[in-house]
Design a protein around this motif. Sequence first.
Motif, PDB file in Angstrom:
ATOM      1  N   MET A   2      10.036 -39.887  -8.488  1.00 48.67           N
ATOM      2  CA  MET A   2       8.670 -40.123  -8.022  1.00 48.67           C
ATOM      3  C   MET A   2       8.577 -41.514  -7.406  1.00 48.67           C
ATOM      4  SD  MET A   2       6.545 -38.589 -11.316  1.00 48.67           S
ATOM      5  CE  MET A   2       4.945 -38.543 -10.497  1.00 48.67           C
ATOM      6  N   THR A   3       7.541 -41.753  -6.616  1.00 46.14           N
ATOM      7  CA  THR A   3       7.299 -43.101  -6.121  1.00 46.14           C
ATOM      8  C   THR A   3       6.696 -43.921  -7.252  1.00 46.14           C
ATOM      9  OG1 THR A   3       5.019 -42.665  -5.405  1.00 46.14           O
ATOM     10  CG2 THR A   3       6.789 -42.187  -3.825  1.00 46.14           C
ATOM     11  N   PRO A   4       6.850 -45.244  -7.239  1.00 46.74           N
ATOM     12  CA  PRO A   4       6.293 -46.075  -8.314  1.00 46.74           C
ATOM     13  C   PRO A   4       4.793 -45.869  -8.528  1.00 46.74           C
ATOM     14  CG  PRO A   4       7.848 -47.351  -7.027  1.00 46.74           C
ATOM     15  CD  PRO A   4       7.684 -46.031  -6.309  1.00 46.74           C
ATOM     16  N   THR A   5       4.035 -45.781  -7.443  1.00 45.01           N
ATOM     17  CA  THR A   5       2.588 -45.599  -7.560  1.00 45.01           C
ATOM     18  C   THR A   5       2.248 -44.258  -8.197  1.00 45.01           C
ATOM     19  OG1 THR A   5       2.222 -46.967  -5.596  1.00 45.01           O
ATOM     20  CG2 THR A   5       0.411 -45.536  -6.296  1.00 45.01           C
ATOM     21  N   ALA A   6       2.899 -43.210  -7.721  1.00 46.56           N
ATOM     22  CA  ALA A   6       2.641 -41.877  -8.259  1.00 46.56           C
ATOM     23  C   ALA A   6       3.053 -41.790  -9.727  1.00 46.56           C
ATOM     24  CB  ALA A   6       3.381 -40.824  -7.449  1.00 46.56           C
ATOM     25  N   PHE A   7       4.182 -42.422 -10.049  1.00 47.11           N
ATOM     26  CA  PHE A   7       4.664 -42.383 -11.431  1.00 47.11           C
ATOM     27  C   PHE A   7       3.711 -43.125 -12.362  1.00 47.11           C
ATOM     28  CE2 PHE A   7       7.041 -44.576 -14.822  1.00 47.11           C
ATOM     29  CZ  PHE A   7       7.332 -43.458 -15.597  1.00 47.11           C
ATOM     30  N   SER A   8       3.205 -44.280 -11.938  1.00 46.62           N
ATOM     31  CA  SER A   8       2.271 -45.059 -12.760  1.00 46.62           C
ATOM     32  C   SER A   8       1.050 -44.220 -13.121  1.00 46.62           C
ATOM     33  CB  SER A   8       1.815 -46.319 -12.018  1.00 46.62           C
ATOM     34  OG  SER A   8       2.859 -47.255 -11.956  1.00 46.62           O
ATOM     35  N   ARG A   9       0.510 -43.544 -12.119  1.00 46.33           N
ATOM     36  CA  ARG A   9      -0.673 -42.699 -12.358  1.00 46.33           C
ATOM     37  C   ARG A   9      -0.320 -41.531 -13.279  1.00 46.33           C
ATOM     38  NH1 ARG A   9      -2.499 -42.494  -6.002  1.00 46.33           N
ATOM     39  NH2 ARG A   9      -3.436 -44.586  -5.903  1.00 46.33           N
ATOM     40  N   PHE A  10       0.820 -40.921 -13.035  1.00 50.04           N
ATOM     41  CA  PHE A  10       1.255 -39.767 -13.817  1.00 50.04           C
ATOM     42  C   PHE A  10       1.464 -40.154 -15.279  1.00 50.04           C
ATOM     43  CE2 PHE A  10       4.876 -37.332 -15.556  1.00 50.04           C
ATOM     44  CZ  PHE A  10       4.356 -36.051 -15.483  1.00 50.04           C
ATOM     45  N   PHE A  11       2.130 -41.273 -15.516  1.00 47.89           N
ATOM     46  CA  PHE A  11       2.433 -41.702 -16.882  1.00 47.89           C
ATOM     47  C   PHE A  11       1.146 -42.007 -17.649  1.00 47.89           C
ATOM     48  CE2 PHE A  11       3.690 -44.563 -20.280  1.00 47.89           C
ATOM     49  CZ  PHE A  11       4.879 -44.001 -20.737  1.00 47.89           C
ATOM     50  N   LYS A  12       0.223 -42.699 -17.019  1.00 46.56           N
ATOM     51  CA  LYS A  12      -1.033 -43.046 -17.694  1.00 46.56           C
ATOM     52  C   LYS A  12      -1.862 -41.798 -17.972  1.00 46.56           C
ATOM     53  CE  LYS A  12      -4.714 -46.414 -17.848  1.00 46.56           C
ATOM     54  NZ  LYS A  12      -5.253 -47.665 -17.302  1.00 46.56           N
ATOM     55  N   LEU A  13      -1.841 -40.860 -17.041  1.00 47.49           N
ATOM     56  CA  LEU A  13      -2.581 -39.610 -17.225  1.00 47.49           C
ATOM     57  C   LEU A  13      -2.037 -38.832 -18.415  1.00 47.49           C
ATOM     58  CD1 LEU A  13      -4.734 -37.654 -16.043  1.00 47.49           C
ATOM     59  CD2 LEU A  13      -2.879 -36.618 -14.719  1.00 47.49           C
ATOM     60  N   ARG A  14      -0.715 -38.826 -18.572  1.00 48.57           N
ATOM     61  CA  ARG A  14      -0.076 -38.042 -19.630  1.00 48.57           C
ATOM     62  C   ARG A  14      -0.083 -38.733 -20.987  1.00 48.57           C
ATOM     63  NH1 ARG A  14       2.077 -32.869 -19.006  1.00 48.57           N
ATOM     64  NH2 ARG A  14       1.849 -32.279 -16.816  1.00 48.57           N
ATOM     65  N   THR A  15      -0.058 -40.075 -21.012  1.00 49.80           N
ATOM     66  CA  THR A  15       0.056 -40.799 -22.282  1.00 49.80           C
ATOM     67  C   THR A  15      -1.186 -41.591 -22.662  1.00 49.80           C
ATOM     68  OG1 THR A  15       0.974 -42.820 -21.293  1.00 49.80           O
ATOM     69  CG2 THR A  15       2.537 -41.062 -21.879  1.00 49.80           C
ATOM     70  N   GLY A  16      -2.063 -41.829 -21.693  1.00 51.70           N
ATOM     71  CA  GLY A  16      -3.251 -42.634 -21.969  1.00 51.70           C
ATOM     72  C   GLY A  16      -2.984 -44.125 -21.946  1.00 51.70           C
ATOM     73  N   ARG A  17      -1.746 -44.503 -21.595  1.00 58.02           N
ATOM     74  CA  ARG A  17      -1.377 -45.918 -21.538  1.00 58.02           C
ATOM     75  C   ARG A  17      -0.614 -46.213 -20.251  1.00 58.02           C
ATOM     76  NH1 ARG A  17       1.736 -47.178 -27.029  1.00 58.02           N
ATOM     77  NH2 ARG A  17       2.415 -45.024 -26.785  1.00 58.02           N
ATOM     78  N   SER A  18      -0.744 -47.440 -19.768  1.00 54.78           N
ATOM     79  CA  SER A  18       0.045 -47.829 -18.599  1.00 54.78           C
ATOM     80  C   SER A  18       1.486 -47.995 -19.051  1.00 54.78           C
ATOM     81  CB  SER A  18      -0.474 -49.143 -18.014  1.00 54.78           C
ATOM     82  OG  SER A  18      -0.219 -50.212 -18.909  1.00 54.78           O
TER      83      SER A  18
END
Length: 291
Positions: free
Chosen positions: A210-226
């Motif tokens: 994934m791109t860094p931006t897309a991954f950041s959003r994806f990770f926070k969406l799935r875990t609730g944390r940056s």
Amino acid sequence: MNKIITEITPLSEKDCFYLVDRLKDRFTYPVHRHEEYELNFLANGAGARRVVGDSMETIGDFDLVLVGNGIEHGWEQHSCSNDKIREVTIQFSRDLFGESLLGKTQLASIRHMLEVSSNGIAFGTNAILRIFNRLDNLTKTEVGFYRMLELMAILHELAESGDYRRLSSSSFASLKPSGDSRRVQKVQEYISEHYKEEIRLAELAELVGMTPTAFSRFFKLRTGRSISDYLIDIRLGHATRALVDSTTSVAEICYECGFNNVSNFNRIFKKKKGNSPKVFRDIYQHHKSLV
């Protein structure tokens, strides 16, 4: 350095659970651990300090905690001035329900709650009010089948309430990464193996395509944390474990756990844990020396 006490609970192999309802004038038992699950209720304990794993909190008049998987826990007098503290402790074995029963749909919420209790969980006021009368009734019910049903009802109500939060970090409790996303799990596993090293967002994103931006959003969406907050929590969990289990200096622990600046480590630690690393270690040592 004193070691954490491993308690041998009074729970018999023939009993479903052990229950004690007592009045006490102060907290004297040190931080300890045991394999059994423990549901612990306190009334009139405002000002006492609760230690669960690497979580240290001052409690209010009512406190309800569930701990599992051998996580360290204990309560310290701290600023509690009440000499009529009520404590209800319920301990039960891991195999009380059995994997087959816990796998049933009707017990899904209880199964999840027991899994989360490996970190130690504290229940909110609404959850406590929801089971208070049942808890009182449990202590008055004769030992036998109906007492077991009352405990099942209490666990069900607590699980269904959803009004609870994790206390200790997973890395302190030595828990393996878990999640409902293979990509998130892959990143979590990578971090757990490389937390001592410098970890960049770009390399984590590349790891899952994934791109860094897309991954950041994806990770926070799935875990609730940056991703940065998650990484800090993992490193802090390992740092607090080292503070508890070793005599290694704070500076050495700082660098061994992936932080590259001692003053920054102290600042982050105090912000997240409420105390400096030195004070945190001193509190744990005090708890372990109460025997």
